[in-house]
Motif scaffolding. Structure first.
Motif, mmCIF file in Angstrom:
data_model
loop_
_atom_site.group_PDB
_atom_site.id
_atom_site.type_symbol
_atom_site.label_atom_id
_atom_site.label_comp_id
_atom_site.label_asym_id
_atom_site.label_seq_id
_atom_site.Cartn_x
_atom_site.Cartn_y
_atom_site.Cartn_z
ATOM 1 N N ASP A 278 -11.810 -4.628 -9.473
ATOM 2 C CA ASP A 278 -11.199 -5.100 -8.236
ATOM 3 C C ASP A 278 -9.851 -4.402 -8.112
ATOM 4 N N ILE A 279 -9.661 -3.645 -7.041
ATOM 5 C CA ILE A 279 -8.436 -2.856 -6.920
ATOM 6 C C ILE A 279 -7.299 -3.642 -6.257
ATOM 7 N N GLY A 280 -7.530 -4.884 -5.936
ATOM 8 C CA GLY A 280 -6.440 -5.745 -5.466
ATOM 9 C C GLY A 280 -6.105 -5.633 -3.998
ATOM 10 N N GLY A 281 -6.890 -4.918 -3.232
ATOM 11 C CA GLY A 281 -6.657 -4.765 -1.800
ATOM 12 C C GLY A 281 -7.757 -3.921 -1.191
ATOM 13 N N ILE A 282 -7.703 -3.740 0.123
ATOM 14 C CA ILE A 282 -8.747 -3.002 0.835
ATOM 15 C C ILE A 282 -8.159 -1.708 1.398
ATOM 16 N N PRO A 283 -8.586 -0.538 0.890
ATOM 17 C CA PRO A 283 -8.079 0.743 1.397
ATOM 18 C C PRO A 283 -8.390 0.910 2.884
ATOM 19 N N TYR A 284 -7.492 1.581 3.585
ATOM 20 C CA TYR A 284 -7.682 1.798 5.017
ATOM 21 C C TYR A 284 -7.039 3.113 5.418
ATOM 22 N N MET A 285 -7.367 3.559 6.633
ATOM 23 C CA MET A 285 -6.794 4.773 7.194
ATOM 24 C C MET A 285 -5.754 4.398 8.244
ATOM 25 N N TYR A 286 -4.634 5.142 8.217
ATOM 26 C CA TYR A 286 -3.616 4.973 9.250
ATOM 27 C C TYR A 286 -2.959 6.327 9.502
ATOM 28 N N ASN A 287 -2.965 6.738 10.751
ATOM 29 C CA ASN A 287 -2.413 8.053 11.113
ATOM 30 C C ASN A 287 -2.996 9.175 10.242
ATOM 31 N N LYS A 288 -4.330 9.126 10.071
ATOM 32 C CA LYS A 288 -5.085 10.138 9.327
ATOM 33 C C LYS A 288 -4.715 10.202 7.842
ATOM 34 N N TYR B 115 0.837 -1.193 0.000
ATOM 35 C CA TYR B 115 0.000 0.000 0.000
ATOM 36 C C TYR B 115 0.878 1.251 0.000
ATOM 37 N N MET B 116 0.322 2.323 -0.555
ATOM 38 C CA MET B 116 1.014 3.606 -0.581
ATOM 39 C C MET B 116 0.099 4.685 -0.016
ATOM 40 N N PRO B 117 0.672 5.748 0.586
ATOM 41 C CA PRO B 117 -0.167 6.834 1.102
ATOM 42 C C PRO B 117 -0.764 7.654 -0.037
ATOM 43 N N ALA B 118 -2.012 8.093 0.153
ATOM 44 C CA ALA B 118 -2.739 8.779 -0.924
ATOM 45 C C ALA B 118 -2.146 10.126 -1.283
ATOM 46 N N ILE C 182 -3.728 3.082 -0.160
ATOM 47 C CA ILE C 182 -4.347 2.454 -1.328
ATOM 48 C C ILE C 182 -3.362 1.449 -1.921
ATOM 49 N N PRO C 183 -3.843 0.331 -2.485
ATOM 50 C CA PRO C 183 -2.921 -0.638 -3.109
ATOM 51 C C PRO C 183 -2.053 0.007 -4.179
#
Length: 387
Positions: free
Chosen positions: A109-119, A61-64, A123-124
């Motif tokens: 299908d984006i290949g993973g599940i986006p999530y929040m971490y440290n605000k 994952y990479m930060p948006a 994203i995959p």
């Protein structure tokens, strides 16, 4: 006349921070890895600049915020669960907790599940690289780096004038126009890889629109080019293009109510209102050179009797008699011997004499000599009889 600067790439990422961010849904941190992206224009972006990438359940994952560097803006829907990304001819969405996203209007299908971490939204990596039309994602296990190359930029800049919206993509070089609810249409193709862009507008006395697209480029931004368009009701009547060093003066734009268009070797005087060409001047013939010599001329002032021309090879402002072609290199007439010696030392990055026309009264021309060391100087030059 209105001018707005195109923001530098680094400033675009701030749009991510200014968007409304949903409450964080914390995910367990994983070993931080570096995400290294190289764009097709040579720009390289590392996640280490502001927090690294992560690996979760075998997915990288990479930060948006990194997406913003490609000219992509992010907007959260009111639910705070769905993020919408949009740029020039590019859009995609992701949703927290879901593998399903939308890319250019199609569910995938984006290949993973986006999530929040440290605000920050994560994203995959493979999805983002694919969305930005990059090459294969590679893993450098030795250096703990995830990298991809060939990603595209989707920057755009828009400005309204005279009931129309003008938009330009610095990356593709496409210039579009739209009005009201009508779909945008392409006005012109400039060139890809524009850098710092301005849209400069002027309404002519006859009610036409004069648009100049300027591009400041090179390292360290030592070149300035202008695309000039004369438009009537959203359609191009005439256009021209010049490209010179930033040390050259601005190209002449008007003379006696006529628009001046220059392509570096041919000068055209254009009638306001009709767009008709009233006069064409072959600069290479006037200056006594040939096309094969490949010299381009920046015309900085146009009068009925004289031109002020700066040849691209010498970069010295030259007064030219329009009737006879007689030429006077002005720095030799205006500055003292010591200053002449300084100006004659070749500087490939910043060529020229730093002399600019500031006015004319009868046969007397006034110039300012700009000097980085010491006070600027004001000079006058009187045209000889018959000149």
């Amino acid at each position: 006349m209105r001018v707005k600067k195109l923001l530098l790439l680094s400033a675009l990422s701030l749009l991510l921070l200014s968007a409304a961010t949903p409450p964080p849904a914390l995910a367990a941190p994983s070993p931080t890895t570096q995400v290294l992206l190289t764009f097709s224009n040579g720009y390289t972006l590392s996640s280490d600049e502001r927090g690294g990438g992560q690996v979760k359940n075998g997915v990288s994952y990479m930060p948006a915020w990194m997406v913003g560097e490609a000219g992509i803006k992010i907007k959260w829907e009111t639910s705070g669960k769905r993020a919408v990304f949009s740029g020039w001819e590019k859009s995609f969405t992701v949703q927290l907790g879901s593998r399903t996203g939308v890319l250019d209007g199609k569910k995938i299908d984006i290949g993973g599940i986006p999530y929040m971490y440290n605000k920050e939204l994560y994203i995959p990596v493979k999805f983002i690289v694919s969305a930005l039309e990059g090459g294969p994602v590679q893993w450098d296990s030795k250096n703990n780096v995830i990298q991809a190359t060939g990603l595209h930029m989707y920057r755009s800049y828009s400005e309204s004038f005279g009931g129309y919206v003008y938009s330009v993509s610095p990356d593709s070089g496409e210039l579009y126009i739209s009005s009201g609810k009508n779909a945008k249409r392409k006005l012109a193709s400039l060139h890809s890889g524009l850098d710092v862009v301005d849209l400069i507008f002027e309404q002519t006395p006859a009610g036409l629109t004069l648009l100049r697209v300027s591009n400041n480029y090179g390292e360290p931004h030592i070149h300035q080019e202008y695309y000039t368009f004369l438009l009537k009701n959203g359609s191009i009547l005439r256009q021209g293009h010049t490209d010179f060093h930033t040390t050259f003066g601005d190209p002449a734009l008007w003379t006696d109510g006529k628009l001046v268009l220059n392509d570096g070797q041919t000068l055209r005087l254009i009638e306001d209102g009709s767009g008709a060409v009233s006069e064409t001047i072959n600069l290479t013939r006037l200056m006594g050179s040939t096309v094969t010599k490949n010299v381009y001329y920046n015309v900085e002032a146009v009068y009925p009797d004289i031109l002020l021309v700066r040849p691209g090879d010498t970069a010295f402002l030259t007064l030219v008699n329009r009737s006879t072609g007689a030429q006077t290199v002005l720095y030799k007439e205006l500055v003292d011997a010591n200053r002449q010696h300084v100006l004659e030392q070749t500087d490939a990055m910043f060529p020229g004499d730093y002399i600019r026309l500031t006015g004319r009264s009868g046969n007397t021309l006034t110039f300012t000599g700009y000097n980085n060391v010491g006070k600027d100087q004001v000079y006058t030059y009187t045209l000889p009889a018959g000149k």
